[in-house]
Design a protein around this motif. Structure first.
Motif, PDB file in Angstrom:
ATOM      1  N   LYS A 217       4.475   5.045  -2.923  1.00  0.00           N
ATOM      2  CA  LYS A 217       4.592   5.469  -4.318  1.00  0.00           C
ATOM      3  C   LYS A 217       5.800   4.819  -5.005  1.00  0.00           C
TER       4      LYS A 217
ATOM      5  N   THR B 234       5.022   0.942  -5.552  1.00  0.00           N
ATOM      6  CA  THR B 234       4.092   0.610  -6.639  1.00  0.00           C
ATOM      7  C   THR B 234       4.727   0.857  -8.009  1.00  0.00           C
TER       8      THR B 234
ATOM      9  N   ARG C 182      -2.239   4.549 -11.787  1.00  0.00           N
ATOM     10  CA  ARG C 182      -2.021   4.639 -10.336  1.00  0.00           C
ATOM     11  C   ARG C 182      -2.744   5.877  -9.805  1.00  0.00           C
ATOM     12  N   LYS C 183      -3.447   5.687  -8.727  1.00  0.00           N
ATOM     13  CA  LYS C 183      -4.209   6.771  -8.127  1.00  0.00           C
ATOM     14  C   LYS C 183      -3.715   7.031  -6.710  1.00  0.00           C
ATOM     15  N   GLY C 184      -3.827   8.290  -6.268  1.00  0.00           N
ATOM     16  CA  GLY C 184      -3.375   8.668  -4.944  1.00  0.00           C
ATOM     17  C   GLY C 184      -4.266   8.104  -3.847  1.00  0.00           C
TER      18      GLY C 184
ATOM     19  N   ASN D  60      -0.275   4.803  -2.874  1.00  0.00           N
ATOM     20  CA  ASN D  60      -0.861   4.767  -4.208  1.00  0.00           C
ATOM     21  C   ASN D  60      -1.697   3.501  -4.342  1.00  0.00           C
TER      22      ASN D  60
ATOM     23  N   SER E   1      -3.528   0.900  -7.190  1.00  0.00           N
ATOM     24  CA  SER E   1      -3.682   0.433  -8.571  1.00  0.00           C
ATOM     25  C   SER E   1      -4.681  -0.710  -8.543  1.00  0.00           C
TER      26      SER E   1
ATOM     27  N   TYR F 189       3.934  -2.527   0.753  1.00  0.00           N
ATOM     28  CA  TYR F 189       2.894  -2.734  -0.264  1.00  0.00           C
ATOM     29  C   TYR F 189       2.081  -3.971   0.098  1.00  0.00           C
TER      30      TYR F 189
END
Length: 519
Positions: free
Chosen positions: A306, A309, A326-328, A339, A341, A369
């Motif tokens: 998190k 991102t 942004r989505k979990g 997260n 994206s 990431y």
């Protein structure tokens, strides 16, 4: 005759000594004129006040001197006359010495009296209040009492104690500690680089035909030189800093090149080591892959922690422009610490299959990431960004970042643990090459890129107009300069007429000529 001649010369000598003329008067002065000196002192006494009276001078001796000498001359006794002359001269000198001593005493008394009177005039009882008892009251000033001088006894130090050099010892200790810390941290970082290269050299050889930069850049040797299997040139990281090392790899299908970067902790910096106690950081392995333009489709995708991102959306302009939401990770069957994206929803399912998700779950703490973009542009400085009138050509880039474990394992064990993540990165390169977006997603992606291009043109419209106006002014200035530098008057006149007609044409109304055919 001779005695008479000698006597005459003696008498002349005595007369010359006794009757010496005064410097101020031309007339000869007799012996009795000595009384004038005492008269002068009497006048000074009248002006300055009463003084001690000088004792009277017996002048009878001087009066008797002349008759005795005369009687001796009359008798003709030369020897007696000479003796008398000597006695008279001696008595005269003694009298003069007495008079000079008395004059000196009188002068000293006068000076003392003047000093006392001046002190009385300058003394102000209001200014020196409380000192009336010590003030002088008589003509003679009493002897002032001298203060007793107290001399401090300074002990003699035979040698200085080590406690006197505490500051020097402290600074020297800090300097030695910093040097030892620097050498230790630098050695540790070099060992990590050597360990990663030793653990992954076989994989790099199988995937890339060229490892290293072939000596085009300055190569800094690490603690160990790792040779390739054929005994060729030693492979080593390029040392960008004491904590940043990079390695270039190229010669693979679908890839222009790959940069392996080890961003380690600043172990050589003592101050930064203390700062990491407050804000801990990780050693990171960053892989940046430059894809061929025809081997990657149009999409932008990011998966990461998190915090990572959120930071990337500020640093990567294309991520903030194409993937603002942004989505979990739990929505995609992954850990909540991740997260996602994505510009296109289908791109996540096409890239991250079950095998990839299983590896990511196993190395959840190590994955920072994973970033995919066909619109990557290098970061531009803010000062240069305002002068940028054309959007730079985007590149198709994959960027993977992994954290090294924090446990106390040896560098070789740490890099062996990170080996599957390098294999995962190479697997994702092949997945991106094989992925092709659908027709609907392609249209949506093209619209997004067209909107970003128009927005950039609008933001730079004013700058482009200023640049065009500047170009026109420069061209106009060159034409004027050409006309002025022309030496032939006839050619200069023609150029001026041509320029004048051009100006009239610009100022005139813009009317489109239409030809009408006759019936």
């Amino acid at each position: 005759m001779r005695p008479l001649l000698v006597l005459a010369l003696i008498l002349l000598f005595i007369a010359a000594v006794q009757g010496k003329p005064n410097e101020d008067e031309d007339q000869p002065v007799t012996v009795n004129d000595d009384d004038d000196d005492f008269a002068e002192f009497d006048e000074e006494e009248l002006e300055n006040g009463p003084t001690t009276k000088a004792p009277p001078i017996d002048t009878t001796a001087r009066d008797d001197v002349v008759p005795k000498s005369r009687e001796s001359t009359k008798q003709g006794d030369s020897e007696t006359a000479q003796q008398n002359v000597r006695e008279e001269a001696k008595e005269f000198d003694e009298d003069d010495a007495k008079v000079e001593n008395e004059e000196d005493v009188e002068d000293d008394d006068d000076e003392a009296r003047l000093e006392v009177e001046n002190d009385r005039e300058e003394y102000d009882p209001l200014e020196f209040e409380g000192f009336e008892e010590d003030a002088p009251t008589g003509a003679g000033r009493g002897v002032s009492k001298q203060p007793d001088l107290k001399i401090a006894e300074v002990p003699i130090v035979a040698g200085r104690n080590w406690e006197h050099y505490m500051v020097e010892y402290l600074l020297t200790g800090c300097l030695l500690l910093y040097l030892i810390w620097y050498a230790s941290g630098k050695t540790t970082n070099s060992k990590l680089c050597d360990a990663w290269l030793a653990s992954n050299l076989d994989i790099l050889k199988n995937q890339f035909s060229l490892i290293g930069d072939e000596g085009t850049s300055k190569e800094i040797q690490t603690s160990e030189s790792i040779l390739d299997g054929e005994g060729g040139q030693g492979l080593q990281f390029i040392k960008e800093a004491d904590h940043v090392f990079s390695l270039w790899c190229s010669g693979r299908l679908h890839v222009e090149g790959m940069i392996v970067t080890l961003k380690l902790k600043k172990r050589q910096d003592l101050i930064n080591s203390f700062w990491r106690i407050i804000r801990p950081t990780n050693d990171q392995l960053v892989l940046r892959v430059y894809m061929e333009k025809e081997d990657m489709d149009t999409f932008v995708l990011c998966l990461g922690k998190k915090s990572a991102t959120a930071r990337l959306q500020k640093e990567m302009t294309e991520l903030g422009a194409f993937c603002p939401e942004r989505k979990g990770g739990e929505r995609f069957g992954m850990s909540p610490s991740f997260n996602v994206s994505a510009e296109l929803a289908e791109s996540f399912a096409a890239i991250f299959d079950q095998k990839v998700i299983a590896v990511l779950e196993q190395y959840e703490s190590e994955v920072e990431y994973l970033f995919f973009s066909d619109q990557w542009t290098p970061k531009v400085d803010e000062t240069q960004k305002e002068k940028q009138l054309k959007r730079p050509e985007p590149s198709k880039v994959l960027q993977f970042c992994f954290n090294l474990p924090k446990d106390n394992r040896s560098p070789v064990e740490v890099m062996e643990h990170m080996r599957p993540l390098l294999q995962l990165s190479l697997y994702l390169i092949d997945k991106v090459n094989r992925y092709r977006v659908s027709r609907e997603a392609k249209v949506k992606a093209e619209k997004n890129r067209q909107a970003i291009q128009e927005e950039f043109l609008k933001s730079t419209h004013a700058q482009r107009q200023e640049a065009a106006q500047q170009r026109r002014e420069d061209k106009r200035r060159e034409e004027k300069k050409k006309i002025q530098e022309e030496e032939d008057p006839e050619k200069q006149r023609k150029l001026e007429e041509k320029d004048y007609r051009r100006e009239l044409k610009k100022r005139g109304p813009k009317v489109k000529a239409i030809k009408v055919k006759s019936m």
